[in-house]
Design a protein around this motif. Structure first.
Motif, PDB file in Angstrom:
ATOM      1  N   PRO A 487     -10.959   9.083  31.428  1.00  0.00           N
ATOM      2  CA  PRO A 487     -10.401   7.993  30.578  1.00  0.00           C
ATOM      3  C   PRO A 487      -8.991   8.346  30.066  1.00  0.00           C
ATOM      4  CG  PRO A 487     -12.044   9.275  29.395  1.00  0.00           C
ATOM      5  CD  PRO A 487     -12.085   9.764  30.790  1.00  0.00           C
ATOM      6  N   MET A 488      -8.195   7.329  29.874  1.00  0.00           N
ATOM      7  CA  MET A 488      -6.818   7.502  29.358  1.00  0.00           C
ATOM      8  C   MET A 488      -6.848   7.600  27.824  1.00  0.00           C
ATOM      9  SD  MET A 488      -4.854   7.527  32.013  1.00  0.00           S
ATOM     10  CE  MET A 488      -3.244   7.218  31.267  1.00  0.00           C
ATOM     11  N   ALA A 489      -6.018   8.486  27.259  1.00  0.00           N
ATOM     12  CA  ALA A 489      -5.918   8.627  25.796  1.00  0.00           C
ATOM     13  C   ALA A 489      -5.158   7.440  25.193  1.00  0.00           C
ATOM     14  CB  ALA A 489      -5.220   9.930  25.453  1.00  0.00           C
ATOM     15  N   ASP A 490      -5.713   6.831  24.132  1.00  0.00           N
ATOM     16  CA  ASP A 490      -5.081   5.664  23.485  1.00  0.00           C
ATOM     17  C   ASP A 490      -4.869   5.985  22.001  1.00  0.00           C
ATOM     18  OD1 ASP A 490      -4.152   3.249  22.720  1.00  0.00           O
ATOM     19  OD2 ASP A 490      -5.969   2.109  23.232  1.00  0.00           O
ATOM     20  N   CYS A 491      -3.682   6.470  21.660  1.00  0.00           N
ATOM     21  CA  CYS A 491      -3.371   6.843  20.264  1.00  0.00           C
ATOM     22  C   CYS A 491      -3.281   5.622  19.355  1.00  0.00           C
ATOM     23  CB  CYS A 491      -2.055   7.625  20.203  1.00  0.00           C
ATOM     24  SG  CYS A 491      -2.149   9.200  21.105  1.00  0.00           S
ATOM     25  N   ALA A 492      -3.008   4.451  19.881  1.00  0.00           N
ATOM     26  CA  ALA A 492      -2.898   3.243  19.065  1.00  0.00           C
ATOM     27  C   ALA A 492      -4.214   2.935  18.372  1.00  0.00           C
ATOM     28  CB  ALA A 492      -2.451   2.058  19.931  1.00  0.00           C
TER      29      ALA A 492
END
Length: 504
Positions: A487-492
């Motif tokens: 999975p891609m990291a989503d800081c938002a």
């Protein structure tokens, strides 16, 4: 003499002189005169048979005959056997002088041979018939002279023999002898011929009808042979094996052989059976017994699984955890004390079965009044009565490793040492088959520390078992699953959560 008729005809009919006949036939005149008178008196009447080669051995032969005369008839050597013994002493003569000397000696000693009987010659197809019999022989086992029982088997076609020695003629010995014989032959004949042995025949009915023993019928059913019992007191119906009994006694048991035990004796007997098969076949004189057996062996029925030749009986275990089998006592696990178990006795083992499970097994002892104990059977009793460790019969002869013996002797001198050492044994039993080895290593390590105490030994045993368990875990290779799409990291998303926290 082949010239007698010619001499008499030429002299009495043709009138030829004695001198002329002597010159033409190259004979002496006295010989010709004796031939002329042969009708009135015998030509030769030898008063004494010369035995030049036997002369120096006559004293030895006389001593042997005098010695054998004091023995039971079955242990006496025949003339053939005495001839073979003289050959060992470097006698170079033939068998005839020995035979005449023995016959004359027996006549002078008043020893008469038994009356010979007449029989009908028999012919047996290959692979069909085998004859069985017992004989009693004298051997020296372990330095003690004793009478043993010899089981005889003989294939009627090839004359191949097999013999095995036992201390008794009990049924388990009969079953074991058959298992050994069929393994030796590499097959099973179609028919087995017996006397009316009590271990084989339960009842003699009319004619040839017999009620065979049920356990023996189980053997016959396993190997698929037909048992046949002879007419009572008619040993000639299995004459081959009857003759073999005498031959084996002459060839192998005169003089008395010496062995350490039954195992060594039976190994020697099997080897001698193969060696004696190199002799000439009595009917097919151009072949040896070995060659005839090579023809017969493929016609025997194949041997499948080995028959478990035990005899089963039901016995009650005593309060001392013992059962009595054949004048000896064997131990049983303590939890079966005062209960009924099934005992399966073979020629070599005693197996105790309960609830369809094997609970104890011992090597069979053949003497009397012996106590055969497994100390582990009494461990539950020691748990409640640790004081029995010092004087209990099962523990007096317990062959423990040296390091365990040294630790035991130290611990028993300490306060409550009996119970402490019993705890070590309980720990060893809990570890299973390798428990005693673990206890031995723990005792070695304890002795190296110089502080001998049950607590130290227990600690070493736990450490050894834990290290073994840890090593077993490290040897296990774990398979960790991997993600096919990470999975891609989503800081938002994290920032949105912080803003919601401030609002509240």
């Amino acid at each position: 003499m082949e010239f007698i008729a010619e001499i008499r005809r030429r002299h009495l009919v043709s009138g030829e002189s004695i001198s002329s006949i002597a010159r033409s036939l190259k004979l002496s005149r006295p010989t010709v005169r004796k031939a002329v008178k042969a009708q009135v008196e015998p030509l030769y009447q030898r008063q004494r048979q010369p035995t030049p080669k036997l002369g120096e051995f006559q004293e030895q032969l006389t001593d042997w005959l005098a010695l054998d005369a004091r023995l039971p008839k079955r242990q006496r050597r025949t003339a053939q056997r005495l001839f073979e013994c003289l050959q060992i002493e470097d006698y170079q003569g033939s068998y005839g002088p020995v035979q005449r000397f023995v016959m004359n000696w027996k006549q002078q000693a008043g020893i008469r041979s038994t009356t010979k009987q007449a029989f009908v010659p028999l012919v047996f197809p290959a692979g069909e018939t085998c004859q069985f019999d017992w004989s009693h022989e004298v051997v020296v086992l372990g330095g003690v002279s004793q009478t043993i029982k010899l089981a005889h088997f003989r294939l009627a076609y090839s004359r191949q023999m097999f013999v095995a020695a036992y201390p008794r003629e009990t049924q388990e010995m009969v079953l074991d002898a058959h298992v050994r014989a069929f393994a030796f032959f590499g097959g099973v004949p179609k028919r087995m011929v017996y006397d009316n042995l009590k271990t084989v025949v339960d009842a003699i009915l009319v004619g040839k009808e017999r009620q065979f023993n049920r356990r023996f019928l189980a053997l016959a059913n396993h190997y698929l042979f037909e048992p046949v019992a002879c007419t009572p007191e008619s040993g000639w119906e299995k004459g081959q094996v009857e003759k073999q009994v005498g031959n084996i006694r002459e060839w192998l048991f005169t003089p008395t052989p010496k062995f350490q035990d039954f195992t060594a004796l039976n190994a020697w007997l099997a080897a001698r059976c193969l060696e004696l098969a190199g002799r000439q076949h009595p009917q097919q004189t151009q072949l040896t017994i070995t060659e005839c057996f090579a023809e017969e062996q493929p016609l025997l029925n194949a041997v499948g699984a080995e028959f478990d030749g035990y005899v089963e009986k039901t016995l009650r275990v005593s309060s001392t955890c013992l059962i009595r089998v054949d004048h000896n006592r064997y131990s049983v696990p303590a939890e079966w004390a005062n209960r009924v178990v099934s005992v399966r006795v073979t020629a070599a083992q005693v197996r105790i079965v309960a609830d369809s499970q094997l609970i104890a097994e011992h090597s069979r002892r053949l003497g009397r009044d012996q106590l055969i104990c497994d100390p582990w059977h009494y461990l539950p009793v020691l748990e409640k009565k640790p004081g029995a460790l010092r004087h209990g019969a099962p523990f007096q002869t317990w062959d423990l490793p040296m390091s365990i013996k040294v630790v035991r002797d130290h611990i028993l001198k300490q306060d409550k040492g009996d119970r402490a050492f019993v705890e070590l044994l309980l720990m060893a039993r809990a570890l299973g088959d390798g428990g005693l080895d673990t206890l031995e290593v723990a005792c070695d390590l304890t002795l190296q520390t110089g502080v001998v105490a049950a607590a130290v030994v227990l600690n070493e045993m736990r450490r050894l078992t834990e290290s073994t368990h840890t090593k077993a875990l490290t040897d296990i290779k774990l398979s960790i699953p991997t993600l096919q799409l990470e999975p891609m990291a989503d800081c938002a998303r994290y920032d949105s959560l912080r803003s919601l926290q401030h609002e509240h």
